[in-house]
Write a protein that holds these residues in place. Structure first.
Motif, PDB file in Angstrom:
ATOM      1  N   TYR A  27       0.833  -1.205   0.000  1.00  0.00           N
ATOM      2  CA  TYR A  27       0.000   0.000   0.000  1.00  0.00           C
ATOM      3  C   TYR A  27       0.871   1.260   0.000  1.00  0.00           C
ATOM      4  N   GLY A  28       0.585   2.159  -0.924  1.00  0.00           N
ATOM      5  CA  GLY A  28       1.258   3.445  -0.957  1.00  0.00           C
ATOM      6  C   GLY A  28       2.631   3.447  -1.599  1.00  0.00           C
ATOM      7  N   THR A  60       5.536   2.633  -4.796  1.00  0.00           N
ATOM      8  CA  THR A  60       5.638   3.002  -6.211  1.00  0.00           C
ATOM      9  C   THR A  60       5.729   1.757  -7.083  1.00  0.00           C
ATOM     10  N   THR A 120      -4.416   0.847  -8.152  1.00  0.00           N
ATOM     11  CA  THR A 120      -5.114   2.030  -7.655  1.00  0.00           C
ATOM     12  C   THR A 120      -5.828   1.737  -6.343  1.00  0.00           C
ATOM     13  N   GLY A 121      -6.268   0.499  -6.169  1.00  0.00           N
ATOM     14  CA  GLY A 121      -6.923   0.121  -4.926  1.00  0.00           C
ATOM     15  C   GLY A 121      -5.972   0.077  -3.744  1.00  0.00           C
ATOM     16  N   PHE A 122      -4.682   0.028  -4.037  1.00  0.00           N
ATOM     17  CA  PHE A 122      -3.659   0.040  -2.998  1.00  0.00           C
ATOM     18  C   PHE A 122      -3.015   1.423  -2.881  1.00  0.00           C
ATOM     19  N   ASP A 123      -3.636   2.399  -3.531  1.00  0.00           N
ATOM     20  CA  ASP A 123      -3.153   3.775  -3.472  1.00  0.00           C
ATOM     21  C   ASP A 123      -1.669   3.868  -3.834  1.00  0.00           C
ATOM     22  N   MET A 124      -1.282   3.115  -4.854  1.00  0.00           N
ATOM     23  CA  MET A 124       0.114   3.099  -5.268  1.00  0.00           C
ATOM     24  C   MET A 124       0.411   4.253  -6.219  1.00  0.00           C
ATOM     25  N   ASN A 125       1.620   4.705  -6.203  1.00  0.00           N
ATOM     26  CA  ASN A 125       2.102   5.676  -7.180  1.00  0.00           C
ATOM     27  C   ASN A 125       2.481   4.892  -8.433  1.00  0.00           C
ATOM     28  N   GLN A 167      -4.144   7.601 -13.567  1.00  0.00           N
ATOM     29  CA  GLN A 167      -3.227   8.499 -12.880  1.00  0.00           C
ATOM     30  C   GLN A 167      -1.810   7.934 -12.889  1.00  0.00           C
TER      31      GLN A 167
END
Length: 321
Positions: A147-148, A150, A168-173, A190
């Motif tokens: 999570y979060g 790159t 995207t569900g893991f809020d990754m860059n 994104q």
């Protein structure tokens, strides 16, 4: 009037072939996992109008020269590096593949490998199976967060985009490298387009989804692994030959990267004594990217629909030549 003859190189349950029995005469190799011997294949294609192949079958000049009636080769895969397309053209044989229908399933597997390698899932599961779990400690099988972090995707085709959607569900860059920019994907997901070097140097996870070509052959070599973070996880769900396996083994052993998740290998199937199989920080799978019942059913149907179309004088649905 006799029906066009189809030869299938792996055993398929008859229920998948029933819709075509009035139109086609089907013969097949009766073993599901064992490859058809070359001599048997050559005998069968001598009278075949169509060949239903899998990615481990070499469709080359030697085979095509022995198949005077062959009109179409339907390859049960997206990739077709097992097919000599130039030889197909010379023999007026249409080659087809199975794009689209397996993209989401393969993306599922790719992200699963990413998670398994990062969180040491298979290593921990083996620990339990071997009855070694005796206690608990603060860093007992501690892996890496997902999570979060790159994510770097090399090859932003349909499967690459599927990996990005899951990230995207893991809020990754999300960043990617591709032969050309895909601005629509950048907006939808994104994602940021970066050079390959920047991707390797800055990503916590590197996933390759590129086809095997002269350009991509062993593109993940010693120099590439040296550019990655020592905490990076490398995932390959494309083709084994895009990786220099000797360099990958060294990178994993030397701590140049943290772990790898691999569904494909330079030579398949690999042996149990392959150096990668023996590494605790490598998760090795037997090329099962599209292996869900639903997707394999769709792949079979698409192969058969391609065959039925070509032998009846129509255009192939998903031609590659």
């Amino acid at each position: 009037m006799s029906k066009p003859k189809v030869y299938i190189t792996r055993k398929i349950d008859a229920k998948y072939l029933e819709p075509y029995q009035d139109q086609l005469e089907v013969r097949m190799w009766e073993k599901e996992e064992e490859p058809v011997p070359k001599e048997t294949l050559y005998q069968e294609v001598a009278e075949a109008d169509a060949l239903f192949s899998v990615l481990s079958d070499a469709i080359d000049e030697d085979l095509l020269a022995k198949a005077p009636h062959l009109k179409v080769v339907a390859n049960m895969a997206v990739g077709y590096d097992n097919i000599d397309l130039e030889a197909c053209k010379q023999h007026d044989v249409v080659a087809t593949n199975t794009p689209d229908v397996l993209s989401e399933t393969t993306a599922d597997l790719g992200f699963s490998l990413l998670m398994a390698a990062a969180r040491r899932i298979t290593e921990a599961a083996d620990w339990v199976k071997q009855d070694k779990w005796q206690s608990w400690a603060p860093f007992f099988f501690a892996g890496s967060d997902i999570y979060g972090k790159t994510l770097g995707i090399v090859g932003m085709g349909r499967i690459g985009e599927g990996i990005a959607k899951r990230a995207t569900g893991f809020d990754m860059n999300i960043q990617y490298h591709n032969r050309s920019r895909k601005k629509d994907a950048e907006e939808r997901l994104q994602a940021t387009y970066v050079s390959l070097d920047e991707l390797l140097e800055t990503s916590d996870f590197v996933v390759t989804v590129v086809p095997h070509t002269e350009e991509t052959d062993k593109m993940f070599n010693q120099a590439a692994f040296e550019k990655m973070k020592s905490s990076a996880v490398f995932v390959n769900i494309s083709r084994g030959k895009v990786v220099d396996e000797e360099a990958l083994v060294h990178a994993l052993q030397a701590g140049e990267i943290q772990a790898a998740g691999l569904d494909v290998f330079e030579e398949e199937p690999i042996e149990a004594d392959h150096p990668l199989v023996g590494l605790k920080n490598a998760v090795c799978l037997p090329h099962i990217g599209s292996a869900s019942v639903e997707t394999r059913t769709k792949m079979i149907q698409l192969c058969m629909d391609n065959i039925a179309a070509v032998v009846s004088g129509k255009e192939a649905i998903t031609p590659v030549s």
